[in-house]
Motif scaffolding. Structure first.
Motif, mmCIF file in Angstrom:
data_model
loop_
_atom_site.group_PDB
_atom_site.id
_atom_site.type_symbol
_atom_site.label_atom_id
_atom_site.label_comp_id
_atom_site.label_asym_id
_atom_site.label_seq_id
_atom_site.Cartn_x
_atom_site.Cartn_y
_atom_site.Cartn_z
ATOM 1 N N ASN A 136 1.720 1.225 8.200
ATOM 2 C CA ASN A 136 2.877 0.878 7.375
ATOM 3 C C ASN A 136 2.525 0.015 6.171
ATOM 4 O O ASN A 136 3.397 -0.285 5.350
ATOM 5 N N LEU A 137 1.278 -0.406 6.063
ATOM 6 C CA LEU A 137 0.872 -1.225 4.927
ATOM 7 C C LEU A 137 0.995 -0.431 3.626
ATOM 8 O O LEU A 137 0.394 0.629 3.474
ATOM 9 N N LYS A 138 1.766 -0.964 2.675
ATOM 10 C CA LYS A 138 1.935 -0.306 1.376
ATOM 11 C C LYS A 138 1.308 -1.124 0.243
ATOM 12 O O LYS A 138 0.788 -0.551 -0.719
ATOM 13 N N VAL A 139 1.389 -2.453 0.360
ATOM 14 C CA VAL A 139 0.858 -3.348 -0.674
ATOM 15 C C VAL A 139 -0.213 -4.230 -0.044
ATOM 16 O O VAL A 139 0.059 -4.959 0.912
ATOM 17 N N VAL A 140 -1.430 -4.159 -0.573
ATOM 18 C CA VAL A 140 -2.568 -4.861 0.029
ATOM 19 C C VAL A 140 -3.260 -5.710 -1.039
ATOM 20 O O VAL A 140 -3.551 -5.232 -2.140
ATOM 21 N N ASN A 141 -3.523 -6.969 -0.691
ATOM 22 C CA ASN A 141 -4.229 -7.882 -1.579
ATOM 23 C C ASN A 141 -5.543 -8.306 -0.929
ATOM 24 O O ASN A 141 -5.555 -9.059 0.046
#
Length: 519
Positions: A136-141
């Motif tokens: 479900n990860l969409k935005v990763v830093n």
């Protein structure tokens, strides 16, 4: 962040981290008069080191700057981690996630061996639930995570394939091949930040193309414009490209370039200097925004025509912190057919007039401008700026004697004839009093409320806020009134005084003008 380096052996060319600084290994071996093995590092920060790679007359390596080189012990450097390791450590419990993958592989192996596809291991349901969080990860830093490689083939796709936005800036990656490998595993990737990684381009780029990426950010990566054009082939659907703080000095752009969808281009802090280079971007047909902040521009000019066909979609332009020192350059921007948003701060030309007058001169010169320095322009503000512009240069206009003088005047004042058609020519008496107002003489105004008239001599430096307070006292009003300025000589000038921070001089009020008070 010191990571376990036992899995990697340092080699020349590796990117490393030490005490928060990042650099490139240039030498591994002994150093005269110092025991043991040392690693020679060329730091990205030119002030981090102590020398240029030469000690006591012996050149061990060549650093990029006089003080960017130094030697450190191997055990002091961080050689980095894989992107998968960084993902699991930042977005989940490291042990659980690695165990989940191992158990999943073991389960599949056992299922195949005994032909029992519905077999479940004890506790595997919980592990699978945890794995779904990564899916479900969409935005990763992953900024500053000492990532040097993507990991095992396909490992990112297996862990979190649905990433849309990825920040992998300022890591230990040394080649674009690593970035390409990551992109190949993320089919939905749209936004990518690879800033502050010094990356080598592979010799052959024909096999790499990632059409899903719409936004690419490459800040401080020592890129040239040729490198940017190469990236346009690899990411052919870019709509936003930010390449500030690079080594871009020329902008030669062929007509068959691949940046055909580009809408925003950020060139801030590149030493471009010449407007001729900006004109070479004319083949970017869909460009809507261009950021040219601090690129040392000193002049702007287009072909000698009223409107240009190039940059036909350009709506927003940032020209802050440049060296523009003539109003003609500002007037040239009026040739951009759709320019409506301009940032123009900290240019030398602005120091020649007060802030208020400089603002009005910009507004009057740019016909379609709607937003200046982040502030939306009101219709009465434009009307006032244009009329005061006519008054400011009216006497000079009336003194023109021949065609050549008129041509030279209109070159400096690009919209003057248009403004005369729009507002009419001011009376000569109005033009003569303008200079007096600017010098700070008192202006006698009629302040009118319910047919009662009070005449007051007021300084042009008085703020609208102070005028409102004065009116309250004069007419003993309990609430703050609405003030409307009307000209005694021009019936079409009627301006709502709703900006408390404006000085009365901003409106070029003259003796006999009226302030209408409404409740």
């Amino acid at each position: 962040m010191m990571l376990n380096n036992c899995e990697r052996t340092p080699v020349i060319g590796n990117r490393i981290e030490c005490l928060g600084y990042i650099g490139t290994i240039k030498y591994i071996g002994q150093v005269s008069d110092y025991a043991g093995i040392w690693i020679g590092v060329d730091w990205d920060d030119p002030t981090r080191g102590k020398h240029n790679g030469t000690i006591k007359g012996v050149c061990y390596f060549e650093a990029s700057f006089p003080t960017s080189g130094s030697f450190v012990r191997p055990e002091k450097v961080n050689l980095g981690q894989t992107a998968v390791t960084a993902l699991t450590s930042r977005y989940g419990r490291h042990d659980d996630d690695v165990t989940a993958k191992l158990h999943e592989q073991q389960l599949q192996s056992v299922q195949q061996c005994i032909n029992a596809p519905f077999l479940k291991l004890v506790g595997f349901d919980k592990i699978t639930d945890k794995q779904s969080d990564f899916w479900n990860l969409k935005v990763v830093n992953l900024r500053l995570q000492s990532v040097y490689t993507s990991g095992d083939p396909g490992s990112i796709r297996a862990l979190c394939p649905n990433i849309i936005e990825l920040d992998i800036s300022k890591n230990l990656i040394k080649s674009w091949l690593t970035i390409f490998d990551i992109c190949s595993q993320l089919d939905n990737l749209e936004w990518l930040n690879v800033s502050e990684n010094i990356l080598e381009f592979p010799p052959d780029l024909d096999d790499y193309c990632y059409g899903s990426v719409r936004v690419l950010i490459c800040n401080a990566m020592k890129l040239t414009w040729n490198n940017v054009l190469q990236l346009g082939k690899i990411f052919p659907n870019l709509e936003e490209l930010r390449v500030p703080n690079n080594n871009i000095t020329t902008l030669d752009t062929p007509e068959d370039h691949k940046l055909v969808h580009l809408k925003l281009l950020d060139l801030e802090n590149n030493l471009i200097q010449n407007w001729e280079e900006i004109l070479k971007l004319k083949f970017l047909k869909n460009l809507e925004q261009m950021i040219l902040e601090n690129i040392k521009l000193n002049k702007i000019y287009f072909e000698d025509q009223e409107k240009i066909i190039d940059f036909s979609h350009l709506k927003k332009l940032v020209l802050t912190n440049n060296l523009i020192n003539d109003w003609e350059s500002v007037g040239e921007l009026n040739k951009l057919q759709k320019l409506e948003d301009l940032k123009f701060i900290n240019n030398p030309i602005l120091d020649k007039e007060s802030f208020v007058i400089s603002t009005e001169l910009i507004i009057a010169r740019l016909e379609n401008l709607k937003v200046l320095n982040g502030t939306t322009l009101q219709s009465d503000e434009r009307r006032g700026a244009e009329y005061r512009y006519l008054k400011k240069y009216g006497l000079e206009y009336l003194s023109l004697k021949d065609y050549d003088q008129r041509k030279e005047f209109l070159k400096k004042h690009n919209r003057y004839d248009d403004l005369i058609t729009k507002h009419g020519m001011p009376e000569e008496s109005e033009m003569k009093t303008t200079s007096k107002i600017i010098k700070g003489t008192l202006t006698e105004l009629q302040i009118i409320f319910n047919e009662r008239i009070i005449r007051k001599k007021l300084p042009p430096s008085m703020l609208v806020q102070k005028l409102g307070t004065l009116v309250q006292k004069l007419f003993q009003l309990t609430d703050r009134p609405t003030l409307i300025y009307t000209s005694n000589t021009k019936s079409n000038i009627e301006i709502n005084l709703n900006d408390d921070c404006k000085e009365l001089g901003f409106y070029s009020m003259q003796d006999g003008d009226r302030i209408l008070v409404q409740m």
